[in-house]
Structure formats: structure tokens, C-alpha cells
Design a protein around this motif. Structure first.
Motif, PDB file in Angstrom:
ATOM      1  N   GLY A  74       0.822  -1.204   0.000  1.00 44.39           N
ATOM      2  CA  GLY A  74       0.000   0.000   0.000  1.00 44.39           C
ATOM      3  C   GLY A  74       0.854   1.251   0.000  1.00 44.39           C
ATOM      4  N   TYR A  75       1.930   1.223   0.797  1.00 48.28           N
ATOM      5  CA  TYR A  75       2.882   2.345   0.824  1.00 48.28           C
ATOM      6  C   TYR A  75       3.492   2.552  -0.557  1.00 48.28           C
ATOM      7  N   LEU A  76       3.870   1.474  -1.215  1.00 40.49           N
ATOM      8  CA  LEU A  76       4.484   1.562  -2.537  1.00 40.49           C
ATOM      9  C   LEU A  76       3.522   2.156  -3.556  1.00 40.49           C
ATOM     10  N   GLY A  95       1.501   6.170 -11.924  1.00 40.95           N
ATOM     11  CA  GLY A  95       2.650   6.135 -11.021  1.00 40.95           C
ATOM     12  C   GLY A  95       2.613   4.960 -10.059  1.00 40.95           C
ATOM     13  N   ALA A  96       1.424   4.659  -9.556  1.00 45.47           N
ATOM     14  CA  ALA A  96       1.290   3.533  -8.632  1.00 45.47           C
ATOM     15  C   ALA A  96       1.613   2.219  -9.326  1.00 45.47           C
ATOM     16  N   LEU A  97       1.143   2.091 -10.560  1.00 46.25           N
ATOM     17  CA  LEU A  97       1.391   0.847 -11.292  1.00 46.25           C
ATOM     18  C   LEU A  97       2.858   0.680 -11.650  1.00 46.25           C
ATOM     19  N   SER A  98       3.484   1.761 -12.065  1.00 44.07           N
ATOM     20  CA  SER A  98       4.899   1.637 -12.420  1.00 44.07           C
ATOM     21  C   SER A  98       5.767   1.432 -11.184  1.00 44.07           C
ATOM     22  N   ALA A  99       5.372   1.968 -10.037  1.00 47.06           N
ATOM     23  CA  ALA A  99       6.142   1.760  -8.806  1.00 47.06           C
ATOM     24  C   ALA A  99       6.059   0.306  -8.344  1.00 47.06           C
ATOM     25  N   ALA A 102       7.541  -4.111 -10.665  1.00 46.83           N
ATOM     26  CA  ALA A 102       8.559  -5.144 -10.455  1.00 46.83           C
ATOM     27  C   ALA A 102       8.065  -6.205  -9.469  1.00 46.83           C
ATOM     28  N   GLY A 103       7.437  -5.772  -8.384  1.00 42.78           N
ATOM     29  CA  GLY A 103       6.930  -6.731  -7.394  1.00 42.78           C
ATOM     30  C   GLY A 103       5.800  -7.581  -7.925  1.00 42.78           C
ATOM     31  N   VAL A 104       4.892  -6.971  -8.672  1.00 51.30           N
ATOM     32  CA  VAL A 104       3.772  -7.726  -9.244  1.00 51.30           C
ATOM     33  C   VAL A 104       4.283  -8.715 -10.285  1.00 51.30           C
ATOM     34  N   THR A 105       5.218  -8.286 -11.120  1.00 51.88           N
ATOM     35  CA  THR A 105       5.789  -9.179 -12.123  1.00 51.88           C
ATOM     36  C   THR A 105       6.490 -10.366 -11.464  1.00 51.88           C
ATOM     37  N   VAL A 108       3.880 -12.851 -10.156  1.00 54.86           N
ATOM     38  CA  VAL A 108       3.251 -13.630 -11.218  1.00 54.86           C
ATOM     39  C   VAL A 108       4.212 -14.686 -11.766  1.00 54.86           C
ATOM     40  N   VAL A 109       5.452 -14.297 -12.026  1.00 54.41           N
ATOM     41  CA  VAL A 109       6.429 -15.237 -12.593  1.00 54.41           C
ATOM     42  C   VAL A 109       6.714 -16.376 -11.625  1.00 54.41           C
ATOM     43  N   PHE A 110       6.969 -16.052 -10.359  1.00 53.18           N
ATOM     44  CA  PHE A 110       7.290 -17.115  -9.401  1.00 53.18           C
ATOM     45  C   PHE A 110       6.079 -17.978  -9.074  1.00 53.18           C
ATOM     46  N   SER A 111       4.881 -17.413  -9.113  1.00 53.36           N
ATOM     47  CA  SER A 111       3.674 -18.222  -8.934  1.00 53.36           C
ATOM     48  C   SER A 111       3.512 -19.201 -10.087  1.00 53.36           C
TER      49      SER A 111
END
Length: 125
Positions: A74-76, A95-99, A102-105, A108-111
Motif C-alpha cells: 500500500g505504501y508503494l 505512477g502507482a502501477l509503475s512503482a 517489479a513486485g507484481v511481475t 506472477v512469474v514465481f507463482s
């Protein structure tokens, strides 16, 4: 002396991250809220605390202890939106999506990789 500073940084991160997780566990034990609702509450708490200027000092003091839990997500999102808002309305929205990209990607990849290794099944009680 550097080893002591590293050890203290680990202690601060463990204490803050552990406290956030302990609060979540108390909420789980004392209420009938589902895990999804608790996750949303913690993420919104991170956004609200960031908007009030209270989460940034915690991140600076505790490091990963404050950024790794879901409230850190949420902070990010909030900090990315606030930085983008300085450039314009569209950047405030993206801005929220670009921040957080990396974490969302990574999630998804590791899942996906975990789904290739492990077989999922329904848990029966």
C-alpha cells in the motif's frame, strides 16, 4: 562496528515486520474477518499512513520490516501515485502501477514457476 550496524538493522526489520504480522494474527484470532478482508485493510492502512506522512519514517527506520508486509505494498502504491501526481493527472494514475510493477511481475512469474513444480488440489476439511 559495521557488523553491529547490520545486526541492528536486522533487529529493527524483524521487530517491525513481526509486529505487523502479530497485529494481523490477533485480528484473525479475535474476529470473523476473512484473510482477503484483512489483506485489504492492511493495504489500505499502508496507503492512509503514507498519505498522512507516517509510513515513510517507519520505512526509513525499519527498512524491509516495513516494506515487505502487505501494508508496504500500500505504501508503494501511494508513494508512486504521489510522485506521479507531481508530473500530472495521468502520471498520478500510472505512477502507482509503475512503482509496483517489479513486485507484481515477480509474484506472477514465481507463482507460475511454482505451479509447474507443484500440483494443486482442493483442501478438504
Amino acid at each position: 562496528m559495521e557488523a553491529l550496524e547490520i545486526f541492528l538493522a536486522f533487529c529493527k526489520a524483524f521487530a517491525v515486520g513481526g509486529l505487523i504480522c502479530a497485529i494481523a494474527q490477533v485480528i484473525i484470532n479475535l474476529t470473523d474477518l476473512t484473510s482477503g478482508k484483512i489483506l485489504v485493510i492492511f493495504m489500505l492502512a499502508g496507503i492512509v499512513l503514507t498519505a498522512l506522512g507516517l509510513y515513510q519514517p517507519l520505512v526509513e527506520w525499519a527498512g524491509a520490516g516495513a516494506t515487505v508486509p502487505i501494508s508496504g505494498f500500500g505504501y508503494l502504491l501511494a508513494s508512486g501515485a504521489m510522485k506521479g501526481a507531481q508530473e500530472g493527472l495521468f502520471q498520478a494514475l500510472t505512477g502507482a502501477l509503475s512503482a509496483a510493477s517489479a513486485g507484481v511481475t515477480a509474484a506472477v512469474v514465481f507463482s507460475f514457476l511454482a505451479s509447474l513444480v507443484f500440483r494443486s488440489h482442493t483442501k478438504y476439511n
